[in-house]
Each structure stands twice: as structure tokens, then as C-alpha cells.
Motif scaffolding. Structure first.
Motif, mmCIF file in Angstrom:
data_model
loop_
_atom_site.group_PDB
_atom_site.id
_atom_site.type_symbol
_atom_site.label_atom_id
_atom_site.label_comp_id
_atom_site.label_asym_id
_atom_site.label_seq_id
_atom_site.Cartn_x
_atom_site.Cartn_y
_atom_site.Cartn_z
ATOM 1 N N LYS A 66 0.833 -1.207 0.000
ATOM 2 C CA LYS A 66 0.000 0.000 0.000
ATOM 3 C C LYS A 66 0.866 1.255 0.000
ATOM 4 O O LYS A 66 0.553 2.246 -0.692
ATOM 5 C CB LYS A 66 -0.896 -0.011 1.244
ATOM 6 C CG LYS A 66 -2.025 1.003 1.203
ATOM 7 C CD LYS A 66 -3.075 0.589 0.179
ATOM 8 C CE LYS A 66 -4.269 1.505 0.207
ATOM 9 N NZ LYS A 66 -5.287 1.138 -0.822
ATOM 10 N N THR A 67 1.958 1.205 0.747
ATOM 11 C CA THR A 67 2.878 2.343 0.782
ATOM 12 C C THR A 67 3.528 2.558 -0.576
ATOM 13 O O THR A 67 3.667 3.705 -1.041
ATOM 14 C CB THR A 67 3.967 2.111 1.842
ATOM 15 O OG1 THR A 67 3.353 1.954 3.125
ATOM 16 C CG2 THR A 67 4.949 3.267 1.889
ATOM 17 N N GLU A 68 3.922 1.462 -1.209
ATOM 18 C CA GLU A 68 4.514 1.565 -2.549
ATOM 19 C C GLU A 68 3.519 2.144 -3.541
ATOM 20 O O GLU A 68 3.884 2.956 -4.397
ATOM 21 C CB GLU A 68 4.984 0.178 -3.009
ATOM 22 C CG GLU A 68 6.191 -0.369 -2.278
ATOM 23 C CD GLU A 68 7.449 0.444 -2.549
ATOM 24 O OE1 GLU A 68 7.509 1.140 -3.582
ATOM 25 O OE2 GLU A 68 8.369 0.403 -1.715
ATOM 26 N N ALA A 69 2.259 1.724 -3.432
ATOM 27 C CA ALA A 69 1.220 2.262 -4.322
ATOM 28 C C ALA A 69 1.056 3.764 -4.096
ATOM 29 O O ALA A 69 0.940 4.540 -5.061
ATOM 30 C CB ALA A 69 -0.105 1.538 -4.079
ATOM 31 N N ASN A 74 1.844 9.429 -5.825
ATOM 32 C CA ASN A 74 2.452 10.748 -5.602
ATOM 33 C C ASN A 74 3.350 11.143 -6.778
ATOM 34 O O ASN A 74 3.368 12.305 -7.202
ATOM 35 C CB ASN A 74 3.272 10.732 -4.313
ATOM 36 C CG ASN A 74 2.396 10.666 -3.077
ATOM 37 O OD1 ASN A 74 1.227 11.051 -3.106
ATOM 38 N ND2 ASN A 74 2.950 10.168 -1.981
ATOM 39 N N TYR A 75 4.094 10.167 -7.273
ATOM 40 C CA TYR A 75 4.967 10.410 -8.428
ATOM 41 C C TYR A 75 4.128 10.726 -9.652
ATOM 42 O O TYR A 75 4.461 11.615 -10.464
ATOM 43 C CB TYR A 75 5.833 9.180 -8.659
ATOM 44 C CG TYR A 75 6.970 9.374 -9.630
ATOM 45 C CD1 TYR A 75 7.628 10.604 -9.756
ATOM 46 C CD2 TYR A 75 7.407 8.315 -10.436
ATOM 47 C CE1 TYR A 75 8.663 10.774 -10.657
ATOM 48 C CE2 TYR A 75 8.451 8.479 -11.335
ATOM 49 C CZ TYR A 75 9.074 9.703 -11.443
ATOM 50 O OH TYR A 75 10.122 9.877 -12.331
ATOM 51 N N TYR A 76 3.002 10.000 -9.784
ATOM 52 C CA TYR A 76 2.075 10.232 -10.890
ATOM 53 C C TYR A 76 1.527 11.657 -10.831
ATOM 54 O O TYR A 76 1.437 12.344 -11.863
ATOM 55 C CB TYR A 76 0.938 9.219 -10.812
ATOM 56 C CG TYR A 76 -0.151 9.405 -11.834
ATOM 57 C CD1 TYR A 76 -0.056 8.819 -13.091
ATOM 58 C CD2 TYR A 76 -1.295 10.172 -11.549
ATOM 59 C CE1 TYR A 76 -1.056 8.980 -14.041
ATOM 60 C CE2 TYR A 76 -2.292 10.335 -12.479
ATOM 61 C CZ TYR A 76 -2.170 9.737 -13.726
ATOM 62 O OH TYR A 76 -3.163 9.909 -14.669
ATOM 63 N N GLN A 77 1.188 12.112 -9.629
ATOM 64 C CA GLN A 77 0.660 13.464 -9.463
ATOM 65 C C GLN A 77 1.705 14.515 -9.809
ATOM 66 O O GLN A 77 1.391 15.552 -10.405
ATOM 67 C CB GLN A 77 0.176 13.661 -8.022
ATOM 68 C CG GLN A 77 -0.538 14.971 -7.777
ATOM 69 C CD GLN A 77 -1.786 15.122 -8.641
ATOM 70 O OE1 GLN A 77 -2.584 14.199 -8.751
ATOM 71 N NE2 GLN A 77 -1.954 16.293 -9.262
ATOM 72 N N GLU A 110 5.090 8.943 -19.509
ATOM 73 C CA GLU A 110 5.634 8.503 -18.220
ATOM 74 C C GLU A 110 4.514 8.240 -17.213
ATOM 75 O O GLU A 110 4.590 7.311 -16.407
ATOM 76 C CB GLU A 110 6.593 9.565 -17.679
ATOM 77 C CG GLU A 110 7.893 9.667 -18.469
ATOM 78 C CD GLU A 110 8.776 10.814 -17.986
ATOM 79 O OE1 GLU A 110 8.267 11.663 -17.219
ATOM 80 O OE2 GLU A 110 9.949 10.865 -18.365
ATOM 81 N N LYS A 111 3.468 9.067 -17.273
ATOM 82 C CA LYS A 111 2.348 8.900 -16.353
ATOM 83 C C LYS A 111 1.660 7.551 -16.534
ATOM 84 O O LYS A 111 1.231 6.932 -15.555
ATOM 85 C CB LYS A 111 1.326 10.024 -16.559
ATOM 86 C CG LYS A 111 1.700 11.342 -15.903
ATOM 87 C CD LYS A 111 0.747 12.441 -16.341
ATOM 88 C CE LYS A 111 -0.687 12.079 -16.174
ATOM 89 N NZ LYS A 111 -1.606 13.140 -16.650
ATOM 90 N N GLU A 117 2.021 0.897 -12.602
ATOM 91 C CA GLU A 117 2.749 0.383 -11.442
ATOM 92 C C GLU A 117 1.940 0.590 -10.156
ATOM 93 O O GLU A 117 1.879 -0.298 -9.295
ATOM 94 C CB GLU A 117 4.099 1.088 -11.315
ATOM 95 C CG GLU A 117 5.101 0.703 -12.390
ATOM 96 C CD GLU A 117 6.417 1.453 -12.241
ATOM 97 O OE1 GLU A 117 6.503 2.299 -11.328
ATOM 98 O OE2 GLU A 117 7.346 1.192 -13.015
ATOM 99 N N ALA A 118 1.325 1.777 -10.029
ATOM 100 C CA ALA A 118 0.523 2.072 -8.838
ATOM 101 C C ALA A 118 -0.650 1.102 -8.714
ATOM 102 O O ALA A 118 -0.955 0.608 -7.618
ATOM 103 C CB ALA A 118 0.015 3.504 -8.891
#
Length: 206
Positions: A66-69, A74-77, A110-111, A117-118
Motif C-alpha cells: 500500500k505504501t509503494e502504491a 504521488n509520483y504520478y501526481q 511517463e504517467k 505500477e501504482a
């Protein structure tokens, strides 16, 4: 009692001690029964502890996933913000849109990878949660089976003290129930939950 302290005897200990001082076949049978039940109860207790540990481990894995997701989202945002800024820059006066078009395309590409991955990490988290819930439920089944065997051993001890035949029958019934619960746990079968779901569905239908 000894000079080094005291020792608390369990029902099985009393049964064996009673049988050792008695030639009665009835007492001997009860003593053997309690020994068998103590062994079965110990096995059930071990399985209960193992499944409890599994449930905790699976829940920890779910939290990690869940933390990795969350990190991926956050990276996606962050990529979305950069894409929005690039798109905004393209609309400003005296700015060459082509200069930012490549950036917009790159951020968008990239998104997609980050989003995938998320979602994969979220799916892993849900899977670990499901495994944890199943292991915890199985732990409860083993705990019930262990408790039943402990009750049967106590009934056997009372049977020895009172010589009541009907208590001997009650001991066997409770012991059989505990063994059945252990088998259900081992086979991952939940008859009680199935019955509740069945009657609950029937009640909802009415």
C-alpha cells in the motif's frame, strides 16, 4: 510441592496420576483418552499460532504494498503537475508551443507507466489483505478446536473424579466436535460461515 517452589497440575496430569494408582479399566481408558486429546490439542494450538503469525506477516506485506502504491501515485501526481505546467506554457503569448509539445508527450507517456505500477501495487496490497483475513479466520477456527479439546480434557478429569459414565460420553462428544473443527480449519472449510451466508441470503430474498 518441592523445596524449589510449586507445580500446578493440569487435568491430564491428574488423570494419569489417578490411573497409575488404580487398576480400574474405566480409569485407564479415560487416562489414555486425555493423553490423546492433549496431543491433539497441542497440535491444534501449534497450527493456531502458525496461522496467526501468517496473518500478521500477510498484513505487513499488504501495508508495504500500500505504501509503494501511494508513492507511485504521488509520483504520478508530480508528473501530472509538470504536464499541466507545460500545457499552460503552450498557451502563453509569445511562446513557441512546439517547444513544450515534446515535454507534454513525455510526461503523458511517463504517467501511463507510473499509473500501471501504482495499480499493480494496489492489487498486490488487496491480495495480501485477502490472504491475511483468510489466515486470521483459520486461526480462529484452530483456536476453537483447541478450546474444545481443552474442555474435553477437563470433562475427562471430572469423569475420573465422579466415575459418571454420562460424562465420559460428553467428553467424547466434545472431543469429536473439536476434531471436526480442526479438520474444517485444515481443509479451509467454514460450514458456519456458509450456513450464515445461506440463511442471510434467504432472509434478504424475503
Amino acid at each position: 510441592m518441592s523445596g524449589h517452589g510449586f507445580h500446578v497440575h493440569g487435568p491430564h496430569d491428574h488423570a494419569v496420576e489417578h490411573a497409575a494408582h488404580s487398576s480400574d479399566k474405566f480409569s485407564g481408558n479415560i487416562a489414555v483418552t486425555t493423553a490423546i486429546l492433549a496431543t491433539i490439542g497441542a497440535m491444534f494450538g501449534y497450527q493456531g499460532g502458525a496461522t496467526q503469525n501468517d496473518a500478521a506477516l500477510f498484513k505487513n506485506n499488504a501495508a508495504i504494498a500500500k505504501t509503494e502504491a501511494a508513492n507511485r501515485w504521488n509520483y504520478y501526481q508530480a508528473k501530472s503537475n509538470k504536464q499541466n505546467l507545460a500545457e499552460l506554457a503552450m498557451t502563453l503569448p509569445n511562446v513557441d508551443p512546439e517547444k513544450y509539445k515534446a515535454d507534454v508527450a513525455r510526461y503523458k507517456s511517463e504517467k501511463e507507466g507510473i499509473k500501471k505500477e501504482a495499480e499493480e501495487w494496489e492489487a498486490k496490497s488487496a491480495e495480501w489483505d485477502k490472504k491475511s483475513d483468510a489466515a486470521l479466520h483459520q486461526h480462529h477456527q484452530w483456536a476453537l478446536a483447541t478450546t474444545a479439546e481443552q474442555i474435553a480434557i477437563s470433562l475427562a478429569a471430572i469423569t475420573l473424579l465422579t466415575s459418571r459414565r454420562w460424562l465420559q460420553g460428553a467428553t467424547y462428544v466434545v472431543a469429536a466436535g473439536g476434531i471436526a473443527l480442526g479438520l474444517f480449519a485444515w481443509l479451509h472449510v467454514d460450514p458456519i460461515g456458509t450456513l450464515l451466508a445461506k440463511f442471510g441470503g434467504a432472509a434478504a430474498g424475503h
